[in-house]
Design a protein around this motif. Structure first.
Motif, PDB file in Angstrom:
ATOM      1  N   CYS A  61       7.212   5.182  13.490  1.00 52.08           N
ATOM      2  CA  CYS A  61       7.676   3.845  12.384  1.00 52.08           C
ATOM      3  C   CYS A  61       8.462   3.423  12.123  1.00 52.08           C
ATOM      4  O   CYS A  61       9.240   2.353  11.979  1.00 52.08           O
ATOM      5  CB  CYS A  61       6.591   4.136  11.548  1.00 52.08           C
ATOM      6  N   ASP A  62       9.326   4.683  11.818  1.00 51.70           N
ATOM      7  CA  ASP A  62      10.959   4.913  11.155  1.00 51.70           C
ATOM      8  C   ASP A  62      11.883   4.314  11.634  1.00 51.70           C
ATOM      9  O   ASP A  62      12.402   3.107  11.552  1.00 51.70           O
ATOM     10  CB  ASP A  62      11.108   5.646  10.660  1.00 51.70           C
TER      11      ASP A  62
ATOM     12  N   ARG B 223      -0.985   1.710   8.372  1.00 55.35           N
ATOM     13  CA  ARG B 223      -1.938   1.373   7.341  1.00 55.35           C
ATOM     14  C   ARG B 223      -3.556   1.829   7.912  1.00 55.35           C
ATOM     15  O   ARG B 223      -3.376   1.550   9.189  1.00 55.35           O
ATOM     16  CB  ARG B 223      -1.947   0.501   6.101  1.00 55.35           C
TER      17      ARG B 223
ATOM     18  N   GLU C  83       4.699   0.077   9.553  1.00 58.70           N
ATOM     19  CA  GLU C  83       5.012   0.447   8.466  1.00 58.70           C
ATOM     20  C   GLU C  83       3.063   0.731   8.845  1.00 58.70           C
ATOM     21  O   GLU C  83       2.184  -0.383   9.717  1.00 58.70           O
ATOM     22  CB  GLU C  83       4.206  -0.036   7.356  1.00 58.70           C
TER      23      GLU C  83
ATOM     24  N   ASP D   9      10.532  -0.047  12.906  1.00 59.35           N
ATOM     25  CA  ASP D   9      10.578  -0.077  11.566  1.00 59.35           C
ATOM     26  C   ASP D   9       9.021  -0.872  11.609  1.00 59.35           C
ATOM     27  O   ASP D   9       9.108  -1.704  10.974  1.00 59.35           O
ATOM     28  CB  ASP D   9      11.642  -2.003  11.029  1.00 59.35           C
TER      29      ASP D   9
ATOM     30  N   ASN E 284       4.980   8.727  12.187  1.00 57.26           N
ATOM     31  CA  ASN E 284       5.765   8.290  11.019  1.00 57.26           C
ATOM     32  C   ASN E 284       7.537   8.198  11.298  1.00 57.26           C
ATOM     33  O   ASN E 284       8.241   7.371  11.016  1.00 57.26           O
ATOM     34  CB  ASN E 284       5.806   9.314   9.461  1.00 57.26           C
TER      35      ASN E 284
END
Length: 68
Positions: free
Chosen positions: A51-52, A59, A57, A55, A48
């Motif tokens: 990903c932040d 899935r 996401e 940038d 996480n």
């Protein structure tokens, strides 16, 4: 394809190196290098944070089955 294989080109495309990404997400450079070379396993928290920072996401999708 594993997470590391997908993340590494994105790190490069953002003009970062693994040590810089480690600093951005608050982990040690050695930990980041170990994740990317496969000697450490990814966990949800680290994924996480990456990903932040990049940038992205994350899935989960079903595998595409090959037809024989």
């Amino acid at each position: 394809m594993g997470i590391s294989e997908q993340v590494r080109p994105i790190i490069d495309s953002k003009g970062l190196n693994p040590s810089e990404l480690a600093h951005l997400i608050g982990c040690s450079p050695q930990y980041m290098h170990n994740l990317l070379n496969g000697s450490r396993r990814w966990n949800e928290t680290t994924l996480n944070k990456i990903c932040d920072a990049l940038d992205l996401e994350f899935r989960v999708l079903p595998k595409i089955k090959e037809r024989n």
